[in-house]
Motif scaffolding. Structure first.
Motif, PDB file in Angstrom:
ATOM      1  N   ASN A 189      58.666  63.054  69.572  1.00 49.60           N
ATOM      2  CA  ASN A 189      59.100  63.118  70.961  1.00 49.60           C
ATOM      3  C   ASN A 189      59.646  61.752  71.372  1.00 49.60           C
ATOM      4  O   ASN A 189      58.897  60.824  71.651  1.00 49.60           O
ATOM      5  CB  ASN A 189      57.906  63.517  71.846  1.00 49.60           C
ATOM      6  CG  ASN A 189      58.302  63.691  73.291  1.00 49.60           C
ATOM      7  OD1 ASN A 189      59.350  63.217  73.727  1.00 49.60           O
ATOM      8  ND2 ASN A 189      57.468  64.375  74.042  1.00 49.60           N
ATOM      9  N   LYS A 237      61.324  60.778  74.015  1.00 50.80           N
ATOM     10  CA  LYS A 237      61.057  60.309  75.379  1.00 50.80           C
ATOM     11  C   LYS A 237      59.630  59.805  75.499  1.00 50.80           C
ATOM     12  O   LYS A 237      59.385  58.758  76.092  1.00 50.80           O
ATOM     13  CB  LYS A 237      61.294  61.439  76.377  1.00 50.80           C
ATOM     14  CG  LYS A 237      62.759  61.660  76.652  1.00 50.80           C
ATOM     15  CD  LYS A 237      62.964  62.711  77.722  1.00 50.80           C
ATOM     16  CE  LYS A 237      64.411  62.697  78.183  1.00 50.80           C
ATOM     17  NZ  LYS A 237      64.715  63.855  79.048  1.00 50.80           N
ATOM     18  N   ALA A 238      58.701  60.560  74.924  1.00 49.98           N
ATOM     19  CA  ALA A 238      57.308  60.129  74.998  1.00 49.98           C
ATOM     20  C   ALA A 238      57.131  58.801  74.282  1.00 49.98           C
ATOM     21  O   ALA A 238      56.314  57.977  74.690  1.00 49.98           O
ATOM     22  CB  ALA A 238      56.381  61.185  74.399  1.00 49.98           C
ATOM     23  N   PRO A 278      62.614  79.226  71.061  1.00 47.95           N
ATOM     24  CA  PRO A 278      63.822  78.702  70.445  1.00 47.95           C
ATOM     25  C   PRO A 278      63.698  77.194  70.342  1.00 47.95           C
ATOM     26  O   PRO A 278      63.721  76.488  71.340  1.00 47.95           O
ATOM     27  CB  PRO A 278      64.933  79.099  71.414  1.00 47.95           C
ATOM     28  CG  PRO A 278      64.261  79.363  72.699  1.00 47.95           C
ATOM     29  CD  PRO A 278      62.859  79.742  72.399  1.00 47.95           C
ATOM     30  N   VAL A 325      65.082  73.945  69.887  1.00 49.02           N
ATOM     31  CA  VAL A 325      66.370  73.291  69.878  1.00 49.02           C
ATOM     32  C   VAL A 325      66.122  71.957  69.234  1.00 49.02           C
ATOM     33  O   VAL A 325      65.486  71.098  69.807  1.00 49.02           O
ATOM     34  CB  VAL A 325      66.863  73.109  71.307  1.00 49.02           C
ATOM     35  CG1 VAL A 325      68.283  72.618  71.296  1.00 49.02           C
ATOM     36  CG2 VAL A 325      66.736  74.405  72.066  1.00 49.02           C
ATOM     37  N   HIS A 375      56.891  77.238  80.682  1.00 44.92           N
ATOM     38  CA  HIS A 375      57.890  76.275  80.229  1.00 44.92           C
ATOM     39  C   HIS A 375      59.108  77.061  79.801  1.00 44.92           C
ATOM     40  O   HIS A 375      59.011  77.947  78.970  1.00 44.92           O
ATOM     41  CB  HIS A 375      57.342  75.455  79.069  1.00 44.92           C
ATOM     42  CG  HIS A 375      55.946  74.988  79.329  1.00 44.92           C
ATOM     43  ND1 HIS A 375      54.882  75.391  78.569  1.00 44.92           N
ATOM     44  CD2 HIS A 375      55.448  74.209  80.305  1.00 44.92           C
ATOM     45  CE1 HIS A 375      53.783  74.859  79.063  1.00 44.92           C
ATOM     46  NE2 HIS A 375      54.093  74.144  80.113  1.00 44.92           N
ATOM     47  N   GLN A 408      62.553  78.641  78.351  1.00 51.72           N
ATOM     48  CA  GLN A 408      62.905  78.911  76.961  1.00 51.72           C
ATOM     49  C   GLN A 408      64.408  79.003  76.781  1.00 51.72           C
ATOM     50  O   GLN A 408      64.882  79.805  76.007  1.00 51.72           O
ATOM     51  CB  GLN A 408      62.288  80.248  76.536  1.00 51.72           C
ATOM     52  CG  GLN A 408      60.888  80.450  77.039  1.00 51.72           C
ATOM     53  CD  GLN A 408      59.881  80.188  75.981  1.00 51.72           C
ATOM     54  OE1 GLN A 408      59.830  80.875  74.979  1.00 51.72           O
ATOM     55  NE2 GLN A 408      59.092  79.160  76.158  1.00 51.72           N
ATOM     56  N   LEU A 409      65.156  78.224  77.524  1.00 55.43           N
ATOM     57  CA  LEU A 409      66.607  78.330  77.440  1.00 55.43           C
ATOM     58  C   LEU A 409      67.159  77.307  76.457  1.00 55.43           C
ATOM     59  O   LEU A 409      66.559  76.267  76.236  1.00 55.43           O
ATOM     60  CB  LEU A 409      67.225  78.093  78.822  1.00 55.43           C
ATOM     61  CG  LEU A 409      66.766  79.063  79.910  1.00 55.43           C
ATOM     62  CD1 LEU A 409      67.259  78.610  81.264  1.00 55.43           C
ATOM     63  CD2 LEU A 409      67.232  80.469  79.608  1.00 55.43           C
ATOM     64  N   VAL A 410      68.296  77.621  75.888  1.00 56.18           N
ATOM     65  CA  VAL A 410      68.966  76.678  74.996  1.00 56.18           C
ATOM     66  C   VAL A 410      69.955  75.873  75.837  1.00 56.18           C
ATOM     67  O   VAL A 410      70.929  76.427  76.340  1.00 56.18           O
ATOM     68  CB  VAL A 410      69.694  77.416  73.861  1.00 56.18           C
ATOM     69  CG1 VAL A 410      70.289  76.413  72.892  1.00 56.18           C
ATOM     70  CG2 VAL A 410      68.744  78.351  73.148  1.00 56.18           C
ATOM     71  N   PRO A 411      69.701  74.574  76.012  1.00 52.13           N
ATOM     72  CA  PRO A 411      70.469  73.793  76.982  1.00 52.13           C
ATOM     73  C   PRO A 411      71.965  73.742  76.711  1.00 52.13           C
ATOM     74  O   PRO A 411      72.756  73.714  77.644  1.00 52.13           O
ATOM     75  CB  PRO A 411      69.881  72.384  76.872  1.00 52.13           C
ATOM     76  CG  PRO A 411      68.628  72.521  76.106  1.00 52.13           C
ATOM     77  CD  PRO A 411      68.682  73.785  75.342  1.00 52.13           C
ATOM     78  N   HIS A 413      55.824  67.191  79.691  1.00 51.91           N
ATOM     79  CA  HIS A 413      56.257  67.588  78.355  1.00 51.91           C
ATOM     80  C   HIS A 413      57.276  66.629  77.771  1.00 51.91           C
ATOM     81  O   HIS A 413      57.260  66.360  76.583  1.00 51.91           O
ATOM     82  CB  HIS A 413      56.808  69.007  78.370  1.00 51.91           C
ATOM     83  CG  HIS A 413      55.712  70.004  78.495  1.00 51.91           C
ATOM     84  ND1 HIS A 413      54.951  70.375  77.427  1.00 51.91           N
ATOM     85  CD2 HIS A 413      55.210  70.620  79.565  1.00 51.91           C
ATOM     86  CE1 HIS A 413      54.021  71.218  77.836  1.00 51.91           C
ATOM     87  NE2 HIS A 413      54.164  71.384  79.137  1.00 51.91           N
ATOM     88  N   ALA A 414      58.163  66.134  78.630  1.00 46.34           N
ATOM     89  CA  ALA A 414      59.171  65.220  78.107  1.00 46.34           C
ATOM     90  C   ALA A 414      58.546  63.868  77.805  1.00 46.34           C
ATOM     91  O   ALA A 414      58.725  63.326  76.725  1.00 46.34           O
ATOM     92  CB  ALA A 414      60.311  65.074  79.100  1.00 46.34           C
ATOM     93  N   TYR A 415      57.815  63.305  78.755  1.00 46.98           N
ATOM     94  CA  TYR A 415      57.359  61.930  78.610  1.00 46.98           C
ATOM     95  C   TYR A 415      55.867  61.786  78.350  1.00 46.98           C
ATOM     96  O   TYR A 415      55.443  60.882  77.667  1.00 46.98           O
ATOM     97  CB  TYR A 415      57.695  61.136  79.879  1.00 46.98           C
ATOM     98  CG  TYR A 415      59.164  60.825  80.007  1.00 46.98           C
ATOM     99  CD1 TYR A 415      59.741  59.829  79.238  1.00 46.98           C
ATOM    100  CD2 TYR A 415      59.964  61.536  80.887  1.00 46.98           C
ATOM    101  CE1 TYR A 415      61.086  59.541  79.345  1.00 46.98           C
ATOM    102  CE2 TYR A 415      61.311  61.258  81.005  1.00 46.98           C
ATOM    103  CZ  TYR A 415      61.867  60.259  80.232  1.00 46.98           C
ATOM    104  OH  TYR A 415      63.190  59.975  80.325  1.00 46.98           O
ATOM    105  N   VAL A 464      52.626  64.222  73.403  1.00 46.98           N
ATOM    106  CA  VAL A 464      53.219  64.692  72.159  1.00 46.98           C
ATOM    107  C   VAL A 464      52.445  65.944  71.775  1.00 46.98           C
ATOM    108  O   VAL A 464      51.270  65.871  71.421  1.00 46.98           O
ATOM    109  CB  VAL A 464      53.127  63.625  71.054  1.00 46.98           C
ATOM    110  CG1 VAL A 464      53.687  64.158  69.743  1.00 46.98           C
ATOM    111  CG2 VAL A 464      53.853  62.364  71.476  1.00 46.98           C
TER     112      VAL A 464
END
Ligand SMILES: Nc1ncnc2c1ncn2[C@@H]1O[C@H](COP(=O)(O)OP(=O)(O)OP(=O)(O)O)[C@@H](O)[C@H]1O
Ligand SMILES: [Mg+2]
Lengths: 376, 514
Positions: free
Chosen positions: A239, A241-242, A366, A368, B91, B93-96, B347-349, B352
């Protein structure tokens, strides 16, 4: 996906896909043999016997395993940081050239200086070749898959040039070319003081390199799982960003990992040269670098898994000749099987659906892939 | 529902065990056509797990599921979708990198003459979008869309697959109050069309507003049902947690000390390169909580990121305890502040997922003794630290070695909060610290924030929830379009006045009209 499962269960889970991939590849290999009217039972028996049926078989397996371990470890280590090192082949070559250069020069040095120096040179050559894509990635954003592939070509041409025998019209030969070899492009033998000594001499030809390699495996395992550096490498891979949030210097970690990965592949080149070939000729390059990708994936990118996968690849290589002799199946089938293994481990979805394995919800999402993309 | 039609969905005696946890135990629930069922429960009560079972992601250990009265067995979400069940996950579930239309058709691709028929899908999305007021553009790239729209894309996706039963797992956690009201309108429209909805949330007033019936889960079991017409927030909270929950924060007046954080004329850009902070100036003193109020997307995210070293400042100055910290690295901010940071997007920052709870709890202190000695990691110390925090912050996990990804959403958040709050600091920066957390734990975390303040920590609190800002802050700054348009003492900040300021009304006008 349950961390509290017992270690045995976790080990079984980790082994599941690789083992099934192997079985699938062997079965498909058998089908191919049947199609061509060969006897797969005879062939596989020959293969097994060739690899493990005798002292010499074992010796060959182990000897071939050493470089596989290191190139596999190279790719696996890069994977931990989310980097795809396609460049083990080039790094291996650079390691070879650097080691050979030190190995054929410095007459009169004692073994305990000359040999480590020659090994270190191989390590350095690989590190240099790994550092370049790492630096390019963090400075320009160039993807390591592209840059490592390009550097493979550069390494291969460079290596070829160093031993170029010169042409009939008096072109300048390469700096490492052995003038006594006449028209053949190759280096002289490395001096005895730079050769890896035998553990078991001819006809077994097992050199101390394998012990060194296993020590490196333990060292890398320790580095990845027991040190803060490994924590940083793995966090960057998991990760991005983390890892920034955690205060990790992401760019430095990426460069460091590529240096490490390059060094491992370079050391493979050094060991192979100082232990087995004792010189470099372009046709020695082989596919050890690329096989590192399959071995890393088959070994589930874990250092110990890589050892097992390398053992398998060593055995396939070692047993090939005996297989061909016993069953008449061309040893080329080995490469087909290796490619099939890669296909199956790289696409666990195929294996899952063939064996109707349940996915966990995490795997259904999915995914990505972020792991192969740049630090941006 | 007096005449009791056949339930659209019924679960009978569902039990689900994970190693070390019983996530659901003997759960019985009915969902009738044209009904919104509110599902409440503490973090880790088993709500998401139950929904995943209904959506075919998990197999129940025991029990059965009936759809329109027929027992069904589902092996995967494909089966659930075929039965008319759709789910919008906690959370997304789309593909950006794909368009809305491509995302919607993913898994159920429309094909014409062997080619993907994006046009037909887009047409259908238009129809659905206008019928349910969803306002989504089929050709927009998902990565360019704000969270609220992404969520509507998820809803379109389920409707495109002709879902009759919709599961919405904490859909409001990431929405602004306006977007939440929009979502409720959509939900009501869907209900009028005869669709059934299961709606999970931790915000009690939301269920009271929108649900027709409320079910409460506790420790995997249904502990009761409630009627939104008669229930109150307090009664629901008590039912969820099993004790009285104090919904207001009890705190003494602040005793502000010296200035700890000083921000002057700070400017920065957002991810798209547009100006996000325009000359922001703020001070936070030791022993006070400064709340930053505002509608999501007015620069709060960027402000926190710049302060914590995750985003470059283009101009201005940040000092912490007098030291210049403009464009300091995250490590410097942590070490030299010393400060801690609860990130807005866990989740992003903040975590883990594949790492154990224990490793996540040292994510930004792993290099310090006792967790590391030189470069070697000291696992026993890490595990011990984790065991202590997990207990103290009531993080529900079978073990500290469990991967963080298998914790419930709220427990992941508690893990992040535990890590950040457990360090001695002078500056605490918290963005949405209680996102996804149940009422009982919110009470605990709010008390912790106040306790930090009382220990002379300077607290910068960013929250999109006015209730949270009003409950905790000693002073309130309102952000609008990248600027601090006003800073008010708590006593002067009424809900109405803040509302006007958040909408961009000039402070003088806001003062006179509120
Ligand atoms: N894949 C999994 N593996 C192991 N345990 C799990 C898994 N998923 C959930 N759990 C456990 O099951 C329990 C219920 O989790 P669940 O996610 O259903 O809670 P929840 O009610 O949705 O909570 P929240 O409000 O925090 O989202 C938790 O104790 C969680 O740790
Ligand atoms: Mg949940």
């Amino acid at each position: 996906m349950n961390g509290d499962a017992s270690p045995i269960v976790r080990l079984m889970r980790a082994l599941l896909i690789p083992v099934l991939a192997l079985i699938m590849a062997l079965l498909l290999g058998a089908v191919i043999m049947l199609v061509f009217g060969d006897d797969p039972v005879k062939a596989y028996r020959g293969l097994l016997y060739g690899a493990f049926g005798s002292g010499r078989g074992w010796a060959t397996t182990v000897r071939k395993m050493a470089p596989f371990i290191l190139t596999g470890l190279s790719v696996a280590t890069a994977f931990k940081a989310g980097l795809f090192n396609i460049g083990a082949a080039g790094q291996f070559l650079m390691g070879t050239i650097f080691s050979v250069f030190v190995g054929i020069n410095f007459q009169g040095l004692p073994v305990f200086i000359h040999l480590p120096l020659a090994l270190l040179a191989g390590l350095l050559g690989g590190m240099l070749w790994g550092a370049i894509p790492g630096l390019l990635k963090v400075t320009t954003g160039a993807h390591e898959v592209i840059t490592t592939i390009m550097l493979n070509y550069v390494a291969s041409l460079f290596a070829g040039w160093t031993v170029y025998a010169g042409g009939s019209q008096g072109q300048t030969p390469g700096p490492l070319w052995d003038p006594t070899a006449g028209p053949i492009s190759e280096t002289p033998d490395v001096l005895p003081s730079a050769q890896l000594p035998w553990i078991f001499g001819p006809p077994y030809r097992v050199h101390w390199g394998i012990v060194l390699v296993l020590a490196v495996v333990v060292l890398i395992w320790w580095l990845l799982y027991r040190t803060t550096i490994g924590f940083e490498i793995r966090t960057v891979g998991q990760n991005l960003k983390a890892s920034k949030y955690a205060g990790i210097r992401v760019n430095w970690t990426i460069v460091l990992t590529m240096i490490l990965a390059g060094g491992l592949a370079g050391l493979a080149g050094g060991i192979e040269t100082l232990g087995v070939n004792h010189k470099f000729a372009p046709e020695f390059s082989g596919s050890v670098g690329f096989d590192g990708i399959t071995i890393a994936l088959l070994g589930q990118t874990h250092p110990f898994g890589v050892v097992l996968a390398a053992l398998l690849f060593g055995a396939l290589d070692a047993g090939g000749a005996k297989m061909q002799f016993d069953s008449g199946v061309a040893a080329d089938i080995i490469q087909v099987i290796q490619a099939l293994i890669l296909a199956f481990v790289a696409a666990p979805a195929i294996v899952r659906s063939i064996f109707r394995l349940k996915r966990t919800p995490e795997q259904v999402k999915p995914t990505v892939s972020t792991s192969w993309s740049g630090p941006g | 529902m007096a005449d009791q039609p056949i339930p659209a969905l019924e679960v009978r005696n569902i039990t689900k065990r994970f190693p070390g946890v019983i996530a659901n135990q003997d759960v019985n629930l009915k969902l009738y056509p044209g009904e919104i069922l509110g599902l409440l429960g503490e973090n880790g009560a088993g709500k998401t797990t139950l929904m995943n079972i209904i959506y075919g992601l998990y197999h129940p250990t025991e029990g059965e599921i009936l759809v329109r009265g027929q027992p069904v067995v589902m092996h995967s979400p494909k089966d659930a979708i075929a039965l008319g069940i759709g789910m919008v996950h906690q959370h997304f579930q789309l593909v950006p990198v794909m368009t809305v239309a491509e995302n919607v058709m993913l898994g159920s691709e429309a094909v014409r003459n062997g080619f993907l028929d994006v046009g037909a899908v887009a047409q259908r999305i238009h129809e659905l979008s206008s019928r349910y007021n969803l306002d989504v553009d089929p050709y927009a790239l998902v990565e360019d869309l704000p969270v609220g729209v992404r969520q509507r894309v998820e809803i379109v996706k389920t409707l495109y697959r002709q879902a009759e039963i919709l599961i919405l797992d904490e859909p409001t956690a990431v929405l602004t109050p306006q977007e939440i009201q929009g979502l409720f309108q959509i939900m009501n429209l869907l209900k009028e069309q005869g669709k059934s909805i299961i709606f999970i949330t931790h915000k009690l007033k939301e269920v009271l507003q929108v649900a027709d019936r409320i079910a409460v889960l506790r420790q995997g079991k249904v502990v009761g049902e409630a009627d939104p017409r008669t229930a109150t927030q307090a009664s629901l909270a008590a039912m969820m947690v099993g004790r009285e929950v104090i919904l207001t924060v009890d705190k003494k007046p602040a005793q502000p000390g010296p200035v700890i954080l000083e921000i002057q004329g700070l400017t920065a850009r957002n991810d798209l390169g547009e100006p996000a902070l325009r000359e922001v100036s703020l001070t936070v003193r030791a022993g006070e909580i400064l709340g930053v109020a505002g509608v999501q997307g007015n620069g709060q995210t960027e402000l926190v990121e710049v302060l914590t070293g995750l985003r470059p400042a283009l101009g201005g100055r940040i000092t912490v305890q007098g030291k210049d910290m403009t464009n300091a690295s995250p490590r410097q901010v942590t070490e030299e502040g010393p400060s801690c940071h609860v990130p807005e997007d866990r989740h992003a920052y903040g975590m883990v997922g594949s790492y154990s709870v224990a490793h996540n709890l040292v994510l930004n202190t792993y290099y310090r003794p006792p967790f590391a000695q030189g470069i070697t990691v000291n696992e026993p110390a890490i595990v011990e630290h984790a065991s202590r925090l997990v207990k103290e912050y009531d993080v529900r996990t079978p073990s500290v070695l469990t991967p963080a990804s298998s914790l419930s959403g709220g427990n992941q958040q508690k893990m992040v909060v535990a890590r950040e709050f457990s360090r001695p600091v002078k500056l605490l920066i918290a963005a949405q610290p209680t996102r996804g957390i149940d009422v009982g734990s919110i009470e605990f975390i709010h008390n912790q924030i106040v306790a930090k303040r009382d220990e002379d920590v300077a607290v910068l609190l960013v929250s999109y929830e006015l209730d949270e800002i009003m409950a905790l802050s000693d002073r309130i700054a309102v952000m609008y379009k990248g600027q601090i348009i006003d800073v008010l003492p708590r006593e002067e900040a009424t809900r109405e006045k803040l509302g006007l300021l958040m909408a961009g009304v000039h402070p003088d006008e806001a003062a006179s009209s509120a």
